[in-house]
Design an enzyme around this catalytic site. Structure first.
Site, PDB file in Angstrom:
ATOM      1  N   GLU A  50       0.833  -1.197   0.000  1.00 40.80           N
ATOM      2  CA  GLU A  50       0.000   0.000   0.000  1.00 40.80           C
ATOM      3  C   GLU A  50       0.873   1.255   0.000  1.00 40.80           C
ATOM      4  O   GLU A  50       1.834   1.358   0.782  1.00 40.80           O
ATOM      5  CB  GLU A  50      -0.880  -0.057   1.256  1.00 40.80           C
ATOM      6  CG  GLU A  50      -1.843   1.074   1.454  1.00 40.80           C
ATOM      7  CD  GLU A  50      -2.677   0.869   2.722  1.00 40.80           C
ATOM      8  OE1 GLU A  50      -3.678   1.579   2.878  1.00 40.80           O
ATOM      9  OE2 GLU A  50      -2.322  -0.013   3.552  1.00 40.80           O
ATOM     10  N   LYS A  87      -9.121   2.429  -2.323  1.00 41.36           N
ATOM     11  CA  LYS A  87      -9.426   1.742  -1.065  1.00 41.36           C
ATOM     12  C   LYS A  87     -10.836   2.128  -0.620  1.00 41.36           C
ATOM     13  O   LYS A  87     -11.235   3.291  -0.707  1.00 41.36           O
ATOM     14  CB  LYS A  87      -8.400   2.131  -0.003  1.00 41.36           C
ATOM     15  CG  LYS A  87      -8.495   1.389   1.310  1.00 41.36           C
ATOM     16  CD  LYS A  87      -7.306   1.751   2.195  1.00 41.36           C
ATOM     17  CE  LYS A  87      -7.266   0.974   3.489  1.00 41.36           C
ATOM     18  NZ  LYS A  87      -6.031   1.293   4.271  1.00 41.36           N
ATOM     19  N   CYS A 146      -5.472  -3.334   2.153  1.00 41.21           N
ATOM     20  CA  CYS A 146      -5.272  -3.447   3.607  1.00 41.21           C
ATOM     21  C   CYS A 146      -6.562  -3.609   4.400  1.00 41.21           C
ATOM     22  O   CYS A 146      -7.117  -4.699   4.483  1.00 41.21           O
ATOM     23  CB  CYS A 146      -4.479  -2.242   4.116  1.00 41.21           C
ATOM     24  SG  CYS A 146      -3.731  -2.545   5.740  1.00 41.21           S
TER      25      CYS A 146
END
Length: 646
Positions: A46, A115, A173
């Site tokens: 990330e 994300k 994540c």
């Protein structure tokens, strides 16, 4: 990438916080290293272009512009690489900042994925800088980035042309740590491989939870899962980043690396994943708001690097092998316990030959009757039935085994009864044909059935899964029983379970019983239906049908995973390298397919028996096949392989 094999990697570059030019160089180096290692799909952490720990620097235009310049450089300097790479960077759109994964290949941006779940708690305050991908809505549209117009969406699915089994989904994540993960929708939409670009900090024991989360997610979604974690170079102001990279496949952890930079490489089998989803009627066939992006990979035959166990039915030794053996024995015994209780059987009748299968059946019966029902072992009627091929060794072992386990023992010499029967049907004693063999087997079954009637009992079957697959049983002979406890236990596992009990009994000080089990393990597998030679077994099963370890291997991959003969052979060559040559494997592979198809009629009328593993051939459960199915497709492929065709 033939046969569904795909080499993938998680990478952790050694970065410098906010030094985009340096980080671009490290990413390029890692991409080239991956390509040289044969990797086709690479996942990086990330925000790896900037570093995850930039804090309020994410609000600086210099950093954001530097990230795009770094991506442009990466695209230029890797345009000769065919591998697909996902890497993290911040991206400004419509006055908001998004934490994104750019999926690139050969100088092109295939797509940009934001994300969705942006944390704002304890040590993570991403919401201070980043906006959730939910703000974009459930749609896709093109955005400007590095002179290109990639699609920007949370629902992008990257499909490989020429390899339909490869479809890549991306989450970032925290997306993995929430109840409703983006990967769930992506997998439902067809993704067989999920990439997770992560920056997960290290605290005591978090690695165990992370490992379980990744592994279980790959199992729940029946997919490959690559988790690439930020590591060395991230700021240590408040947190430590350990670069914990993980690669999992359908609930199994294939590779792991922690506290290190570089590549974590593994080989996935996408065909297994596709087959498993195909057979799961509960796995959805689609999902809304999925937007496919297409890319191509050269279709080449990758060298097989993943571990292939030569004995797939035998529990791997991960420190819990003994527990697995106990569980298998208990499962089989629980099935028998229920049947004995339900029928109110007074006895359990077993034909005890002194061979492996009847030994295991007796051991399971003793657990069911004595340990689970609390009844005396004398309620087990062990019957030895010597005939023309019985040797002193096997008869002695049968007697000793029954005595050591406390079973009631009865010897019925069937020789005279078989001779009378042969006279009745005109079978000469010197005609050692299949009638000579099967007449004995059917006489033994008749004795057992009648003794069960006489004692109010049940006949416990001793035939195993390997014999059922090959049809190595006499129809209405040892093929038949009232409850078949070994029906889902293949020969390699039978041997392993008997060896386990031997070791347990020896450790418990029961040396005499352990010695008997040891000698049974060392006795050649044989039905003993042909006359002995000089007192020794003359009829050795594996000389006739081939090594059981090969047939069990073929059975596992042909039935459990539906692989075609070409792939089964390739896996066998890898698993048995240095032991069996290609021609030898092909000989017995052909024999396996021929017998498996021709002998289905015996499996169509099997007695009940407990399922204890992932493969059974019960006509009521896992395997439903017409008895007159044609084997031509499979046999033709084996013949082509023997002729050197691919």
């Amino acid at each position: 990438m033939t046969d569904g094999f795909l080499t993938v990697a998680a990478g952790t570059p050694e970065i410098r916080v906010a030094d985009c030019a340096h980080n671009a160089g490290q990413i390029i180096r890692l991409m080239r290293e991956a390509a040289a290692a044969g990797v086709k799909v690479l996942c990086l952490p990330e925000l790896c272009i900037t570093g995850y720990t930039c804090g309020d620097l994410f609000l600086q235009s210099a950093l954001l512009d530097g990230a795009q310049e770094a991506l442009a450089r990466i695209l230029r300097e890797t345009e000769d690489l065919a591998l697909v790479c996902a890497l993290g960077l911040p991206y400004r759109y419509s006055g908001k900042l998004f934490n994104c994964a750019a999926v690139i290949q050969a100088g092109h941006i295939l797509g940009l994925v934001p994300k969705i779940n942006v944390p704002n708690y304890t040590e993570f305050y991403e919401a201070r800088w980043f906006t959730s991908g939910r703000a974009l809505g459930e749609t896709d549209f093109c955005v400007p980035l590095c002179g290109q117009q990639p699609e920007f969406s949370t629902g992008l699915l990257f499909r490989c042309e020429g390899m339909p089994s490869l479809a890549i989904g991306v989450e970032i994540c925290e997306d993995l740590w929430v109840p409703d993960t983006p990967s769930t929708r992506l997998a439902q939409g067809g993704a067989t491989l999920i990439l997770n670009l992560s920056a997960s900090d290290e605290v005591v024991c978090k690695d165990s939870y992370r490992r379980n989360l990744v592994t279980c997610t790959s199992g729940r979604l029946v997919c490959g899962y690559i988790y690439a974690d930020a590591g060395q170079g991230e700021s240590s102001t408040d947190l430590i980043y350990g670069g914990h990279s993980l690669i999992a496949e359908n609930g199994a952890l294939l590779a792991e690396r922690r506290f290190a930079t570089g590549l974590t490489v593994a080989q996935l089998d996408l065909e297994k994943l596709v087959h498993e989803r195909q057979r799961m009627s509960t796995f959805p066939a689609g999902a809304p708001d999925i937007y496919p992006q297409h890319f191509a990979l050269n279709r080449v035959e990758e060298p097989l690097t993943r571990a292939v166990a030569p004995n797939p039915f035998v529990p791997a030794d991960h420190g819990d092998r003994a527990a697995r053996c106990r569980e298998i024995l208990t499962l089989a015994a629980l099935g028998l316990r229920k049947r004995l209780e339900h029928t109110r059987a007074k006895t359990a009748v077993i034909g005890l030959s002194g061979g492996l299968d009847s030994t295991l059946a007796l051991l399971i019966t003793k657990i069911a009757l004595c340990d689970l029902l609390g009844r005396p072992a004398s309620d087990i009627l062990a019957v030895t039935m010597p005939c023309f091929g019985t040797t002193a060794r096997t008869k002695s072992n049968a007697v000793l085994l029954a005595e050591e386990l406390g079973a009631s023992l009865r010897t019925v010499d069937i020789g005279e009864a078989v001779r009378v029967h042969f006279r009745d049907i005109g079978q000469a004693m010197d005609d050692l044909s299949v009638t000579f063999e099967n007449g004995q087997a059917r006489e033994r079954t008749q004795v057992l059935m009648d003794l069960a009637n006489k004692t109010g009992g049940l006949v416990i079957g001793t035939g195993d899964l390997s014999e059922l697959a090959l049809g190595w049983a006499t129809y209405n002979g040892d093929h038949m029983s009232m409850y078949a406890v070994n029906a889902s236990i293949p020969k390699t596992l039978v041997r392993h379970l008997v060896a386990y009990v031997r070791d347990e009994r020896r450790a418990a000080g029961q040396g005499r019983l352990a010695d008997v089990l040891e000698d049974i393990l060392n006795t050649p597998v044989s039905p003993e239906l042909l006359p002995a030679v000089d007192g020794e077994i003359s009829q050795k099963t594996e000389d006739l049908v081939g090594p059981y370890e090969l047939h069990d291997f073929f059975l596992y991959y042909a039935v459990r995973w539906g692989f075609r003969p070409r792939k089964v052979l390739r896996l066998a060559e890898h698993a048995f390298q240095g032991r069996y040559g290609r021609e030898y494997l092909l000989c017995w592979l052909e024999n396996f397919y021929r017998r498996f198809f021709a002998q289905q009629f015996k499996r169509s009328c099997l007695p009940d028996g407990p399922k204890v593993g992932t493969v059974t051939l019960s006509p009521r459960g896992d395997w439903r096949m017409p008895s007159d199915a044609c084997a031509a497709l499979w046999m033709d492929e084996v013949c082509a392989l023997r002729a050197g065709e691919t």
